[in-house]
Design a protein around this motif. Structure first.
Motif, PDB file in Angstrom:
ATOM      1  N   ALA A   1       5.518   7.902  -8.883  1.00  0.00           N
ATOM      2  CA  ALA A   1       5.666   6.501  -8.552  1.00  0.00           C
ATOM      3  C   ALA A   1       4.730   5.448  -8.182  1.00  0.00           C
ATOM      4  N   LYS A   2       3.629   6.039  -7.698  1.00  0.00           N
ATOM      5  CA  LYS A   2       2.215   5.973  -6.933  1.00  0.00           C
ATOM      6  C   LYS A   2       1.434   4.801  -8.219  1.00  0.00           C
ATOM      7  N   THR A   3       1.534   6.363 -10.114  1.00  0.00           N
ATOM      8  CA  THR A   3       0.957   5.658 -10.723  1.00  0.00           C
ATOM      9  C   THR A   3       1.776   3.811 -11.315  1.00  0.00           C
ATOM     10  N   LEU A   4       2.888   4.150 -11.633  1.00  0.00           N
ATOM     11  CA  LEU A   4       3.301   3.180 -12.622  1.00  0.00           C
ATOM     12  C   LEU A   4       3.560   1.810 -11.031  1.00  0.00           C
ATOM     13  N   ALA A   5       3.557   1.886  -9.854  1.00  0.00           N
ATOM     14  CA  ALA A   5       3.763   0.628  -8.952  1.00  0.00           C
ATOM     15  C   ALA A   5       1.992  -0.074  -9.279  1.00  0.00           C
ATOM     16  N   ARG A   6       1.577   0.940  -8.849  1.00  0.00           N
ATOM     17  CA  ARG A   6      -0.481   0.819  -9.048  1.00  0.00           C
ATOM     18  C   ARG A   6      -0.484  -0.613 -10.075  1.00  0.00           C
ATOM     19  N   LYS A   7       0.038   0.715 -11.626  1.00  0.00           N
ATOM     20  CA  LYS A   7      -0.046  -0.240 -13.148  1.00  0.00           C
ATOM     21  C   LYS A   7       0.710  -1.993 -12.756  1.00  0.00           C
TER      22      LYS A   7
ATOM     23  N   ALA B   1      -4.890   5.649   9.044  1.00  0.00           N
ATOM     24  CA  ALA B   1      -4.427   7.472   9.716  1.00  0.00           C
ATOM     25  C   ALA B   1      -5.958   8.391   8.390  1.00  0.00           C
ATOM     26  N   ARG B   2      -5.833   9.586   9.195  1.00  0.00           N
ATOM     27  CA  ARG B   2      -7.181   9.737   8.107  1.00  0.00           C
ATOM     28  C   ARG B   2      -6.289  10.343   6.648  1.00  0.00           C
ATOM     29  N   GLU B   3      -5.478  10.481   6.682  1.00  0.00           N
ATOM     30  CA  GLU B   3      -4.657  11.568   5.827  1.00  0.00           C
ATOM     31  C   GLU B   3      -4.293  10.292   4.776  1.00  0.00           C
ATOM     32  N   GLU B   4      -4.523   8.774   5.580  1.00  0.00           N
ATOM     33  CA  GLU B   4      -4.217   7.396   4.380  1.00  0.00           C
ATOM     34  C   GLU B   4      -5.122   6.796   3.860  1.00  0.00           C
ATOM     35  N   VAL B   5      -6.457   7.833   4.215  1.00  0.00           N
ATOM     36  CA  VAL B   5      -7.815   6.932   4.420  1.00  0.00           C
ATOM     37  C   VAL B   5      -7.906   8.320   2.875  1.00  0.00           C
ATOM     38  N   GLN B   6      -7.048   9.350   2.762  1.00  0.00           N
ATOM     39  CA  GLN B   6      -8.078   9.825   1.625  1.00  0.00           C
ATOM     40  C   GLN B   6      -7.325   9.674   0.685  1.00  0.00           C
TER      41      GLN B   6
ATOM     42  N   ARG C   1       0.375  -1.172  -0.120  1.00  0.00           N
ATOM     43  CA  ARG C   1       0.131  -0.372  -0.088  1.00  0.00           C
ATOM     44  C   ARG C   1       0.894   1.276   0.045  1.00  0.00           C
ATOM     45  N   ALA C   2       2.019   0.946   1.090  1.00  0.00           N
ATOM     46  CA  ALA C   2       2.920   2.223   0.514  1.00  0.00           C
ATOM     47  C   ALA C   2       3.346   2.857  -0.707  1.00  0.00           C
ATOM     48  N   ARG C   3       3.241   1.830  -1.550  1.00  0.00           N
ATOM     49  CA  ARG C   3       4.535   2.139  -2.517  1.00  0.00           C
ATOM     50  C   ARG C   3       2.903   2.638  -3.903  1.00  0.00           C
ATOM     51  N   VAL C   4       1.664   1.833  -3.348  1.00  0.00           N
ATOM     52  CA  VAL C   4       0.919   2.145  -4.146  1.00  0.00           C
ATOM     53  C   VAL C   4       0.345   3.835  -4.306  1.00  0.00           C
ATOM     54  N   PHE C   5      -0.001   3.805  -3.385  1.00  0.00           N
ATOM     55  CA  PHE C   5      -0.372   4.894  -3.356  1.00  0.00           C
ATOM     56  C   PHE C   5       0.491   5.735  -2.625  1.00  0.00           C
ATOM     57  N   ALA C   6       1.489   5.893  -3.212  1.00  0.00           N
ATOM     58  CA  ALA C   6       2.869   6.686  -2.293  1.00  0.00           C
ATOM     59  C   ALA C   6       2.855   7.969  -3.250  1.00  0.00           C
ATOM     60  N   ASP C   7       3.474   9.890  -3.451  1.00  0.00           N
ATOM     61  CA  ASP C   7       2.781  10.163  -3.901  1.00  0.00           C
ATOM     62  C   ASP C   7       3.780  10.745  -5.863  1.00  0.00           C
ATOM     63  N   GLY C   8       3.407  10.697  -6.449  1.00  0.00           N
ATOM     64  CA  GLY C   8       4.054  10.896  -8.248  1.00  0.00           C
ATOM     65  C   GLY C   8       3.393  10.298  -8.710  1.00  0.00           C
TER      66      GLY C   8
END
Length: 208
Positions: free
Chosen positions: A80-86, A155-160, A71-78
């Protein structure tokens, strides 16, 4: 299965509660989240490819997917998030699709229609081709956040961040054939599901 209803909704919307009410009525429910969990459990069919793609850091000691690390990779910023998720979706989605189709076919004879529960149905546009109707479980974003914090301890920020990566409420509602209001309690859900159940039985008979 001659008639399949795609059930979806954002995180914390209450899809499982809705699915349980359909199951109470003897309706086959195929949960793609449960399929994904099985694929990423210890010894799961997806784990060799996930370890090869992301490294051992995303595997827990028992060999299952370390969901917090992934989850830390998939919901990272920028980017990296898009690439890991794909990369993760490229591994999981074909396997989830194949297994869910197998489950639908295996139990088709025991249910007049089926519920295919797909959390990211709207985001994965190809699922529209696999279902006859889309039912969206809807509630206010504040309700989603409160439920996920209570249920998962995030945490709220993670849910957001998770919410930001999903389709918007407006996008889901625009795609819906049926909207299930789940801002209330279970008692408020029951009559909605009973009404939809009667409708889906009729639709399935017409298709048959």
């Amino acid at each position: 299965m001659s008639y399949v209803v795609g059930l979806t909704g954002g995180i914390g919307s209450g899809k499982s509660a809705v699915a349980d009410l359909f199951a109470e009525r003897g309706i086959l429910v195929v949960d793609t989240d449960a399929v994904a969990h099985a694929l990423t459990a210890p010894g799961g069919a997806a784990m060799p490819a996930i370890r090869a793609e992301f490294g051992e850091a995303v595997a827990a000691a028992d060999g299952a997917l370390d969901r917090a690390a992934m989850r830390a990779r998939v919901f990272a910023d920028g980017s990296a998030k898009t690439l890991a998720r794909k990369r993760l979706e490229a591994i999981l989605h074909p396997m989830i699709r194949s297994e869910s189709e197998r489950l639908l076919a295996a139990d088709a004879s025991r249910s007049p229609y089926a519920i295919l529960m797909v959390p990211l149905l709207i985001e994965a546009g190809s699922y529209r081709e696999r279902v006859d109707r889309i039912a969206v479980v809807d509630c206010a974003e504040a309700t989603q956040i409160a439920r996920v914090i209570s249920r998962n301890g995030l945490a709220r920020e993670e849910v957001q961040r998770i919410l930001a990566a999903q389709a918007t409420r407006a996008e889901r509602l625009a795609a819906a054939d049926d909207v299930i209001d789940n801002d209330g309690d279970l008692a408020a859900l029951r009559p909605q599901i009973e009404r939809l159940h009667v409708n889906y039985l009729a639709y399935a008979r017409n298709v048959g």
